[in-house]
Design a protein around this motif. Structure first.
Motif, PDB file in Angstrom:
ATOM      1  N   THR A 171       0.836  -1.197   0.000  1.00  0.00           N
ATOM      2  CA  THR A 171       0.000   0.000   0.000  1.00  0.00           C
ATOM      3  C   THR A 171       0.869   1.245   0.000  1.00  0.00           C
ATOM      4  O   THR A 171       1.986   1.243   0.505  1.00  0.00           O
ATOM      5  CB  THR A 171      -0.908   0.025   1.240  1.00  0.00           C
TER       6      THR A 171
ATOM      7  N   GLU B 186      -4.020   3.274  -0.892  1.00  0.00           N
ATOM      8  CA  GLU B 186      -4.572   2.464  -1.968  1.00  0.00           C
ATOM      9  C   GLU B 186      -3.759   1.188  -2.060  1.00  0.00           C
ATOM     10  O   GLU B 186      -2.530   1.209  -2.011  1.00  0.00           O
ATOM     11  CB  GLU B 186      -4.505   3.220  -3.296  1.00  0.00           C
TER      12      GLU B 186
ATOM     13  N   ARG C 133      -8.152  -1.301  -4.074  1.00  0.00           N
ATOM     14  CA  ARG C 133      -9.148  -0.644  -3.229  1.00  0.00           C
ATOM     15  C   ARG C 133      -8.591   0.658  -2.653  1.00  0.00           C
ATOM     16  O   ARG C 133      -7.366   0.805  -2.491  1.00  0.00           O
ATOM     17  CB  ARG C 133      -9.586  -1.555  -2.067  1.00  0.00           C
TER      18      ARG C 133
ATOM     19  N   VAL D 153      -8.749   3.065   0.659  1.00  0.00           N
ATOM     20  CA  VAL D 153      -9.094   3.052   2.082  1.00  0.00           C
ATOM     21  C   VAL D 153      -9.217   4.494   2.553  1.00  0.00           C
ATOM     22  O   VAL D 153      -8.333   5.317   2.293  1.00  0.00           O
ATOM     23  CB  VAL D 153      -8.014   2.314   2.910  1.00  0.00           C
TER      24      VAL D 153
ATOM     25  N   VAL E 270     -13.103   3.399   9.575  1.00  0.00           N
ATOM     26  CA  VAL E 270     -12.323   3.234   8.349  1.00  0.00           C
ATOM     27  C   VAL E 270     -13.043   2.231   7.461  1.00  0.00           C
ATOM     28  O   VAL E 270     -13.508   1.193   7.931  1.00  0.00           O
ATOM     29  CB  VAL E 270     -10.894   2.743   8.653  1.00  0.00           C
ATOM     30  N   THR E 271     -13.163   2.553   6.192  1.00  0.00           N
ATOM     31  CA  THR E 271     -13.788   1.663   5.232  1.00  0.00           C
ATOM     32  C   THR E 271     -12.996   1.700   3.933  1.00  0.00           C
ATOM     33  O   THR E 271     -12.053   2.489   3.791  1.00  0.00           O
ATOM     34  CB  THR E 271     -15.257   2.061   4.980  1.00  0.00           C
ATOM     35  N   SER E 272     -13.369   0.863   2.982  1.00  0.00           N
ATOM     36  CA  SER E 272     -12.678   0.834   1.695  1.00  0.00           C
ATOM     37  C   SER E 272     -13.681   0.532   0.590  1.00  0.00           C
ATOM     38  O   SER E 272     -14.743  -0.048   0.836  1.00  0.00           O
ATOM     39  CB  SER E 272     -11.561  -0.220   1.687  1.00  0.00           C
TER      40      SER E 272
END
Length: 397
Positions: free
Chosen positions: A2, A266, A270, A272, A290-292
């Motif tokens: 990431t 990233e 995905r 984030v 936190v989500t993605s």
């Protein structure tokens, strides 16, 4: 693996591929191009220098697109600087009008006309109710901002509205609202719902609203008939001054649906990012999670919230309308305020940065003098050399 990212990096890496596989509007393409090239050689630029020759800095121009996170701060500060002088020195209520999600397909295909109906329905409801002697019998000041997303970038069309807790009567006196809550929520919701439905039907009959693919007129009317309870209108307690809520509204004026500070990384296809937890998730307005999302889904959600070009997402009504008949000066006089309606000279970017304590952005690191912008160069051209700037320093002193 990431990597850290901001929206510009994300657009540069993925938008060219996305644009080949998806049908995107001209507004979406323009927004993506602006953000991709913001503060780069393609935008042109200028030189910022200390007037005494201690410091020179090449500065590439901002794209100034309303959805660009990098361009948001200065535009917001200029807007706020003007509005804080115009605000009436009285308590203000914060209201939120929300459209049922079943109407989202109509919004997607009619963003400009749909928003016009939304602004009209909310403002007319407030003006008529507050103009009644049952609630106030006077003309209020109303400032509304359109917001089309939630924290996860889903479509969530709603209007944040700032309303004075009082108004100007026809004889030029100021009176306060009779109810502490400004207006009963049920009364306002019913009025707004009726107004919105009537205005939407009228816009359809006049050809301003187009039906989404596969819809029929009977489906539209049946949907509006069923929407009898699914309307959400919130009326919050009055704030002593309107400056804090205007600052809140300014967040929707510029910067787009998500700021770079919320983007985390990233990886694995995905994106984030952080988001504020909703009430259903145990949120209190401050807690974050936190989500993605898949990268393409993230970009498509972001692009969906690009407003039509030259569209006014923040509007004033009543005493805060932008025309010469707003009576704002008369309202200030009735309240003993010193506002006279004269147009003040807008502050420069150096003055705004200086007022915000951003010395590193606007002052010479050697002597502390405010920097001066000069020697603009065109898009695609190289900036002037240091030797050229030094030789021509007398032109900016």
């Amino acid at each position: 693996m990431t990597v850290p990212l901001d929206l510009q990096q994300l657009m540069r890496k993925h938008f060219p591929r996305l644009a080949k596989s998806r049908a995107l509007s001209g507004d979406m393409h323009r927004a993506a191009w602006c953000i991709t090239h913001c503060r780069t050689r393609e935008m042109g630029g200028h030189v910022n220098s200390c007037p005494h020759g201690h410091f020179h800095q090449v500065a590439y121009n901002s794209c100034s697109h309303r959805c660009c996170p990098k361009c948001a701060w200065l535009a917001r500060e200029k807007w706020l600087d003007g509005w804080k002088a115009r605000l009436l020195p009285v308590p203000h209520h914060h209201l939120i009008f929300t459209i049922p999600h079943s109407l989202n397909p109509i919004w997607r295909f009619n963003k400009r006309a749909f928003a016009d109906v939304f602004f009209q329905a909310a403002s007319q409801s407030l003006m008529q109710l507050l103009g009644s002697v049952d609630y106030m019998g006077a003309r209020p000041g109303i400032l509304a901002a359109l917001h089309t997303w939630n924290q996860k970038l889903d479509v969530h069309v709603h209007l944040h509205v700032l309303v004075t807790a009082g108004g100007l009567t026809e004889n030029g006196t100021w009176i306060v609202a009779k109810k502490k809550c400004l207006l009963p929520r049920k009364v306002l919701m019913t009025k707004f719902r009726g107004k919105f439905k009537a205005l939407l039907k009228e816009a359809f009959r006049n050809g301003k609203i187009k039906l989404p693919p596969g819809w029929t007129i009977n489906q539209l009317y049946a949907l509006l008939y069923r929407l009898s309870e699914a309307w959400n209108v919130k009326v919050f307690d009055a704030y002593e001054g309107g400056a804090s809520v205007v600052t809140y509204l300014a967040r929707y004026l510029r910067g787009g649906p998500i700021g770079n500070s919320r983007l985390l990384q990233e990886g694995d296809g995905r994106v984030v990012f952080r988001y504020r937890l909703s009430e259903l998730e145990g949120g209190d307005g401050k807690r974050q999670g936190v989500t993605s999302l898949p990268t393409d889904t993230f970009l498509m959600r972001w692009l969906e919230h690009v407003p039509p070009r030259r569209y006014q997402c923040v509007r004033g009504f009543g005493l805060y309308s932008g025309n010469q008949h707003s009576d704002l000066v008369q309202a200030h006089q009735a309240l003993g305020s010193g506002y006279d309606g004269s147009v003040q000279e807008a502050k420069t970017w150096q003055e705004l940065c200086d007022a915000a304590g951003m010395d590193e952005a606007c002052r010479c690191p050697a002597c502390g003098s405010l920097l001066v912008s000069h020697h603009s160069f065109q898009p695609g051209r190289s900036p002037p050399s240091s030797a050229f700037v030094t030789r021509n320093l007398g032109q900016i002193a």
